[in-house]
Design a protein around this motif. Sequence first.
Motif, short mmCIF file in Angstrom:
data_model
loop_
_atom_site.label_atom_id
_atom_site.label_comp_id
_atom_site.label_asym_id
_atom_site.label_seq_id
_atom_site.Cartn_x
_atom_site.Cartn_y
_atom_site.Cartn_z
N LEU A 219 -81.83 -22.91 -92.27
CA LEU A 219 -80.99 -23.08 -91.09
C LEU A 219 -81.87 -23.21 -89.86
O LEU A 219 -82.78 -22.40 -89.64
N ARG A 220 -81.62 -24.26 -89.05
CA ARG A 220 -82.31 -24.41 -87.77
C ARG A 220 -81.29 -24.43 -86.65
O ARG A 220 -80.24 -25.08 -86.76
N VAL A 221 -81.61 -23.70 -85.59
CA VAL A 221 -80.78 -23.74 -84.38
C VAL A 221 -81.47 -24.68 -83.40
O VAL A 221 -82.60 -24.42 -82.97
N LEU A 222 -80.80 -25.78 -83.07
CA LEU A 222 -81.44 -26.83 -82.28
C LEU A 222 -81.15 -26.70 -80.78
O LEU A 222 -81.42 -27.62 -80.02
N ASP A 223 -80.61 -25.54 -80.39
CA ASP A 223 -80.27 -25.32 -78.98
C ASP A 223 -80.53 -23.85 -78.63
O ASP A 223 -80.02 -22.95 -79.29
N GLU A 224 -81.34 -23.62 -77.60
CA GLU A 224 -81.73 -22.25 -77.24
C GLU A 224 -80.53 -21.42 -76.81
O GLU A 224 -80.41 -20.23 -77.14
N ALA A 225 -79.60 -22.05 -76.08
CA ALA A 225 -78.42 -21.31 -75.64
C ALA A 225 -77.55 -20.90 -76.82
O ALA A 225 -77.01 -19.78 -76.86
N LEU A 226 -77.44 -21.78 -77.81
CA LEU A 226 -76.67 -21.45 -79.01
C LEU A 226 -77.34 -20.34 -79.80
O LEU A 226 -76.66 -19.44 -80.33
N GLN A 227 -78.68 -20.36 -79.82
CA GLN A 227 -79.41 -19.30 -80.50
C GLN A 227 -79.09 -17.95 -79.86
O GLN A 227 -78.89 -16.95 -80.57
N HIS A 228 -79.02 -17.93 -78.56
CA HIS A 228 -78.68 -16.69 -77.85
C HIS A 228 -77.26 -16.25 -78.20
O HIS A 228 -77.00 -15.06 -78.44
N ASP A 229 -76.32 -17.21 -78.23
CA ASP A 229 -74.93 -16.87 -78.55
C ASP A 229 -74.79 -16.30 -79.95
O ASP A 229 -73.94 -15.42 -80.20
N LEU A 263 -85.10 -32.16 -91.97
CA LEU A 263 -84.51 -31.06 -91.21
C LEU A 263 -85.51 -30.50 -90.20
O LEU A 263 -85.19 -30.27 -89.04
N LEU A 264 -86.74 -30.29 -90.65
CA LEU A 264 -87.76 -29.71 -89.80
C LEU A 264 -88.17 -30.66 -88.67
O LEU A 264 -88.74 -30.22 -87.66
N SER A 265 -87.89 -31.94 -88.84
CA SER A 265 -88.29 -32.93 -87.84
C SER A 265 -87.21 -33.22 -86.81
O SER A 265 -87.45 -33.98 -85.87
N LEU A 266 -86.03 -32.63 -86.98
CA LEU A 266 -84.94 -32.91 -86.05
C LEU A 266 -85.31 -32.43 -84.64
O LEU A 266 -85.83 -31.32 -84.47
N PRO A 267 -84.99 -33.22 -83.62
CA PRO A 267 -85.25 -32.78 -82.24
C PRO A 267 -84.18 -31.80 -81.76
O PRO A 267 -83.17 -31.58 -82.43
N LEU A 268 -84.40 -31.21 -80.61
CA LEU A 268 -83.41 -30.32 -80.02
C LEU A 268 -82.15 -31.10 -79.66
O LEU A 268 -82.23 -32.23 -79.19
N MET A 269 -81.00 -30.48 -79.91
CA MET A 269 -79.72 -31.10 -79.57
C MET A 269 -78.78 -30.00 -79.10
O MET A 269 -78.79 -28.88 -79.62
N ARG A 270 -77.96 -30.35 -78.12
CA ARG A 270 -77.07 -29.36 -77.50
C ARG A 270 -76.06 -28.83 -78.51
O ARG A 270 -75.43 -29.57 -79.24
N ARG A 271 -75.94 -27.50 -78.57
CA ARG A 271 -74.99 -26.76 -79.40
C ARG A 271 -74.92 -27.33 -80.82
O ARG A 271 -73.85 -27.66 -81.34
N THR A 272 -76.08 -27.42 -81.45
CA THR A 272 -76.17 -28.00 -82.79
C THR A 272 -76.95 -27.09 -83.73
O THR A 272 -78.02 -26.59 -83.38
N LEU A 273 -76.38 -26.88 -84.91
CA LEU A 273 -77.07 -26.22 -86.01
C LEU A 273 -77.40 -27.25 -87.06
O LEU A 273 -76.67 -28.25 -87.21
N ALA A 274 -78.45 -27.02 -87.83
CA ALA A 274 -78.80 -27.94 -88.92
C ALA A 274 -79.05 -27.14 -90.20
O ALA A 274 -79.70 -26.10 -90.18
N LEU A 275 -78.50 -27.63 -91.28
CA LEU A 275 -78.71 -27.05 -92.61
C LEU A 275 -79.35 -28.11 -93.49
O LEU A 275 -78.94 -29.28 -93.46
N GLY A 276 -80.33 -27.72 -94.31
CA GLY A 276 -80.99 -28.74 -95.12
C GLY A 276 -81.57 -28.24 -96.41
O GLY A 276 -81.55 -27.06 -96.73
#
Length: 385
Positions: A219-229, A263-276
């Motif tokens: 699991l990757r969290v692609l948004d710092e604000a979402l990570q905080h939430d 998955l590991l290469s995905l750039p940051l995106m607003r309020r986005t999680l990635a599963l791979g």
Amino acid sequence: MITAKQIRDKAKRLFGKAIKAWLNHELEAFFPHRIPANLTPSQDLSKAIAEVESLREHSKRTIGSGYRIEWKSRRSRTHGQNDFPDAVFVDTMDDLVELSDRVGDWKSLQLAVATLRDRQPRLEDWLRAGTNWKLILELSDVLPDLLSILDHMLLHPRPDCFARELPVAVSTKLIEQHRRRLAIWLDLLLPPDAIDFRFGHDQFEPRYGLRYARPHYLLRVLDEALQHDLGLPFDELSLPAESIDKLPARDQRVIIVENKVSLLSLPLMRRTLALGGLGNGVTQLSEISWLSKCKVIYWGDLDADGFRILDRLRVILPHVESRLMDRSIVEQFADLATKGNASEAHAVENLCESELRCYHHVCETNLRIEQEHLPTELIFKALSL
């Protein structure tokens, strides 16, 4: 004229039919069994004599077991009055197993079948079906131990322990080595409520209520604000699906990616999680309840497997949208294509029209465009929509 070797070859092909007759208690009707044979002697007298003598020398009358020859006296213009072979028979099961070089197999099979019938008579119909006797023969050395495992699981269905923890005096690796075979028997013997039919035979442990090391999903969290939430100290972690389900996730997008590197290469995106890195394990995402309430995007390889994973994913998440999985991408990046796995198109029920056309195209042309090869700018643009 048929030779002794050819009779042996025919006997080897007859062995399976005789076993079926034996399992059905029909040996008395099966033997004596006539072997189809060309018994016309050669026109050359010396050759004909040699053929007949060779048959006689290798027959049951001479060596004590094997085939029996029926003789008939007749006058031939070429050979005069003589006894000629008129028919070839195998009289008993013992003769057949000797003739077909299956003496060891016959002894092992007799013991294994007796063991199965004694300990699990309810498997009688299964035993007689098809060529299941071959499986019993293959398992003859470990059959008593497998039956001990079966006995325990019938007495204690869904035992809620690891397979190696079962209190049965057998090798701890035996279930792991024979999952599919045990599954066939358990399906026949267990009550339906002791089987979780959501899982196939290749998912032995959850199907029959055993514990197992649950697969972890990256699991990757692609948004710092979402990570905080989410209250996560890390933006990248690996957890089983049931643990991911406990995250306080809401109001976010989820991108499911077939391959770990992508998955590991995905750039940051607003309020986005990635599963791979899920592969065929996408169906276990059904344990993540909040996925049904999110916008979910799937991006996989442009090959037969990528589309089949998407098809399976839509069984549990019908609203999944695909990205970069259509003919326009195939045609635009044809120079990146490699050979696929030569897979024929299977029936799929959950692809839209454009995905289905692309799926059939990659199967027919046997090509694969791996998602890692697509340019970063294109990926970011497509997944940001």
